[in-house]
Each structure stands twice: as C-alpha cells, then as structure tokens.
Design a protein around this motif. Structure first.
Motif, PDB file in Angstrom:
ATOM      1  N   LEU A   1     -80.574 -92.674 -15.214  1.00 25.15           N
ATOM      2  CA  LEU A   1     -81.373 -91.558 -15.711  1.00 25.15           C
ATOM      3  C   LEU A   1     -82.715 -91.450 -14.995  1.00 25.15           C
ATOM      4  N   VAL A   2     -83.045 -90.242 -14.568  1.00 26.91           N
ATOM      5  CA  VAL A   2     -84.367 -89.941 -14.019  1.00 26.91           C
ATOM      6  C   VAL A   2     -85.020 -88.923 -14.944  1.00 26.91           C
ATOM      7  N   GLU A   3     -86.157 -89.278 -15.505  1.00 26.51           N
ATOM      8  CA  GLU A   3     -86.857 -88.381 -16.418  1.00 26.51           C
ATOM      9  C   GLU A   3     -87.864 -87.538 -15.649  1.00 26.51           C
ATOM     10  N   VAL A   4     -87.824 -86.237 -15.908  1.00 25.86           N
ATOM     11  CA  VAL A   4     -88.714 -85.284 -15.245  1.00 25.86           C
ATOM     12  C   VAL A   4     -89.407 -84.469 -16.327  1.00 25.86           C
ATOM     13  N   SER A   5     -90.705 -84.279 -16.208  1.00 25.25           N
ATOM     14  CA  SER A   5     -91.423 -83.454 -17.170  1.00 25.25           C
ATOM     15  C   SER A   5     -90.938 -82.015 -17.067  1.00 25.25           C
ATOM     16  N   GLY A   6     -90.570 -81.455 -18.219  1.00 25.36           N
ATOM     17  CA  GLY A   6     -90.142 -80.067 -18.257  1.00 25.36           C
ATOM     18  C   GLY A   6     -91.258 -79.119 -18.646  1.00 25.36           C
ATOM     19  N   GLU A   7     -92.498 -79.617 -18.684  1.00 18.96           N
ATOM     20  CA  GLU A   7     -93.639 -78.766 -19.018  1.00 18.96           C
ATOM     21  C   GLU A   7     -94.153 -78.054 -17.768  1.00 18.96           C
ATOM     22  N   GLY A   8     -94.843 -76.936 -17.996  1.00 22.45           N
ATOM     23  CA  GLY A   8     -95.369 -76.161 -16.878  1.00 22.45           C
ATOM     24  C   GLY A   8     -94.481 -74.969 -16.573  1.00 22.45           C
ATOM     25  N   THR A   9     -94.746 -74.314 -15.451  1.00 17.39           N
ATOM     26  CA  THR A   9     -93.967 -73.142 -15.065  1.00 17.39           C
ATOM     27  C   THR A   9     -92.594 -73.569 -14.560  1.00 17.39           C
ATOM     28  N   PRO A  10     -91.618 -72.642 -14.556  1.00 18.90           N
ATOM     29  CA  PRO A  10     -90.313 -72.978 -13.975  1.00 18.90           C
ATOM     30  C   PRO A  10     -90.425 -73.463 -12.528  1.00 18.90           C
ATOM     31  N   ASP A  11     -91.365 -72.925 -11.762  1.00 22.67           N
ATOM     32  CA  ASP A  11     -91.562 -73.385 -10.385  1.00 22.67           C
ATOM     33  C   ASP A  11     -92.032 -74.829 -10.353  1.00 22.67           C
ATOM     34  N   ASP A  12     -92.961 -75.176 -11.249  1.00 18.91           N
ATOM     35  CA  ASP A  12     -93.459 -76.553 -11.313  1.00 18.91           C
ATOM     36  C   ASP A  12     -92.308 -77.525 -11.593  1.00 18.91           C
ATOM     37  N   VAL A  13     -91.491 -77.173 -12.574  1.00 13.69           N
ATOM     38  CA  VAL A  13     -90.386 -78.053 -12.971  1.00 13.69           C
ATOM     39  C   VAL A  13     -89.368 -78.168 -11.840  1.00 13.69           C
ATOM     40  N   PHE A  14     -89.075 -77.058 -11.186  1.00 13.11           N
ATOM     41  CA  PHE A  14     -88.104 -77.084 -10.091  1.00 13.11           C
ATOM     42  C   PHE A  14     -88.593 -77.965  -8.952  1.00 13.11           C
ATOM     43  N   ASP A  15     -89.885 -77.901  -8.644  1.00  9.41           N
ATOM     44  CA  ASP A  15     -90.445 -78.750  -7.590  1.00  9.41           C
ATOM     45  C   ASP A  15     -90.250 -80.226  -7.925  1.00  9.41           C
ATOM     46  N   ARG A  16     -90.422 -80.584  -9.198  1.00 12.58           N
ATOM     47  CA  ARG A  16     -90.238 -81.986  -9.602  1.00 12.58           C
ATOM     48  C   ARG A  16     -88.780 -82.414  -9.447  1.00 12.58           C
ATOM     49  N   ILE A  17     -87.866 -81.528  -9.827  1.00 13.42           N
ATOM     50  CA  ILE A  17     -86.443 -81.860  -9.688  1.00 13.42           C
ATOM     51  C   ILE A  17     -86.071 -81.986  -8.204  1.00 13.42           C
ATOM     52  N   GLN A  18     -86.575 -81.104  -7.384  1.00 15.22           N
ATOM     53  CA  GLN A  18     -86.312 -81.182  -5.948  1.00 15.22           C
ATOM     54  C   GLN A  18     -86.802 -82.502  -5.358  1.00 15.22           C
ATOM     55  N   ASP A  19     -87.962 -82.977  -5.845  1.00 16.19           N
ATOM     56  CA  ASP A  19     -88.475 -84.265  -5.362  1.00 16.19           C
ATOM     57  C   ASP A  19     -87.475 -85.384  -5.659  1.00 16.19           C
ATOM     58  N   VAL A  20     -86.839 -85.315  -6.836  1.00 14.63           N
ATOM     59  CA  VAL A  20     -85.847 -86.324  -7.191  1.00 14.63           C
ATOM     60  C   VAL A  20     -84.632 -86.234  -6.292  1.00 14.63           C
ATOM     61  N   VAL A  21     -84.135 -85.018  -6.105  1.00  8.28           N
ATOM     62  CA  VAL A  21     -82.903 -84.820  -5.346  1.00  8.28           C
ATOM     63  C   VAL A  21     -83.085 -85.152  -3.862  1.00  8.28           C
ATOM     64  N   GLU A  22     -84.225 -84.791  -3.304  1.00  7.73           N
ATOM     65  CA  GLU A  22     -84.409 -84.920  -1.859  1.00  7.73           C
ATOM     66  C   GLU A  22     -85.088 -86.230  -1.444  1.00  7.73           C
ATOM     67  N   ASN A  23     -85.669 -86.948  -2.411  1.00 10.22           N
ATOM     68  CA  ASN A  23     -86.379 -88.174  -2.039  1.00 10.22           C
ATOM     69  C   ASN A  23     -85.816 -89.396  -2.726  1.00 10.22           C
TER      70      ASN A  23
END
Length: 208
Positions: free
Chosen positions: A186-208
């Motif tokens: 499990l990787v926990e990502v904050s879902g707070e903020g704008t949809p763009d903010d959240v997507f950037d965090r998920i991308q960091d997980v997927v790509e790094n």
C-alpha cells in the motif's frame, strides 16, 4: 506506455473515479470498475448464474459472480486501473491469487472533508449534469448551465446518509486497505487539494 496494473482505493468522495480516468488516459490503460464490468458482461455465464439474473431482480450480485466478471475484464487488458473493486476482504484475497498489481494507491482524505465534498454535490434533475457548491459552481447559483433547470441535492447526498455510507465503507472496505498494508504493497497519497494536485502525487508514485 508501460502496461501498469494499478489499484486505486479510497472512501466515497475521495476522488477515485476522477483520478482513475486521468490515469487511464495518461498511460493508455483500461479503466475497470465493477459496475461497468457487470453491465458489459450481464449475460456472462458463471457457476452461479449470470449477473443479469441478480441485477434484473434488484439483488446484489454475489461475490463469486463479481470475481469472475472482474477477472475476465482484467485478462482482456494489457494494463489497467481498477476502481471500486475489491470491496471486501474476500474479494481482495481472490484478486491477489488472480493477478499481480504494480501499485496499490490509497487516497487518504479526512472524514469531515469527505462529508463536505459529498453533501455539496448538486445535480440537474433534467439533464443529469453535476455541480458542487464549492468546487464546481454553475454560472448562476442553483441553475444548471446546460438546460436551465433548478439544481437539487440528491437524497443520498444528505449528511446523515453520507455518514452512513462512510460507516459502511469503514466496516467493509477498510479491511481491504489493511490487507494491502500488511502485504507492504500500500502507498498512501493525500487526496486533499485540487484534482491536479492529487494527480501529481499519484504520478510521482507511478513514475518514481
């Protein structure tokens, strides 16, 4: 594009649907939801009958049928984002036996924020357009941009109903989160903020 196999978890209102669609578009993945898989395979024969037999009777489709339908959808996909499944521990254990996941991402949002998001939704009874009193307001307050009808709050978006939905989620689906946490997946990502903010965090997980 890489053929990622991603499972997105989170409570109602966390933004799973929005982020799943964005991931699917960004990485050319299949967006697989339980509802879509069941609708697209209503007549698929399983050991326990077809989904249509239960859906047409207004009954919940049993886990063994849901499991077979979802796995069939996964087998047809080179890469996927899974959204809305597994909903309970039995489904999670079944999924672990059937496929290997590259990423299990949990969108973490405080309950009060979830309540604000879900109770703030307004819908058009005429054309079905969705709005939100804070995040996605129509040009004229309370009036649909698309057709001019008065917007309404759905019965299942009242605070009492929303908190009950969250209670049911905790009871049924939080064990799924713990299942993947115990596996170290499990990787926990904050879902707070704008949809763009959240997507950037998920991308960091997927790509790094």
């Amino acid at each position: 594009m890489a053929d990622y196999r991603i499972l997105l978890l989170g409570p109602p209102g966390a933004g799973k649907g929005t982020q799943s669609k964005r991931l699917a578009d960004e990485y050319d993945l299949d967006h697989i939801t339980t509802g879509d898989a069941l609708r697209e395979n209503k007549e698929m024969e399983t050991e326990y009958g077809t989904p249509a037999e239960y859906m047409d009777a207004g009954e919940l489709v049993p886990d063994p049928v849901v499991n077979e339908i979802v796995v069939a959808a996964l087998e047809d996909a080179d890469g996927f984002v899974l959204d809305g499944y597994p909903r309970n521990l039995d489904q999670a254990e079944f999924l672990s036996e059937e496929t290997d996941l590259d990423y299990v991402v949990f969108l973490d949002v405080p309950e009060d924020e979830l309540v604000d998001r879900l109770t703030g939704r307004r819908v058009c009874p005429e054309c079905g357009a969705n709005y939100h009193v804070e995040f996605d307001q129509p040009a004229e307050e309370g009036v649909c941009d698309e057709c001019g009808a008065d917007l309404v709050q759905r019965d299942d978006d009242t605070e009492e109903t929303v908190r009950e939905r969250l209670r049911v989620y905790r009871e049924n689906t939080e064990p799924v989160v713990e299942h993947y946490r115990d596996e170290g997946a499990l990787v926990e990502v904050s879902g707070e903020g704008t949809p763009d903010d959240v997507f950037d965090r998920i991308q960091d997980v997927v790509e790094n």
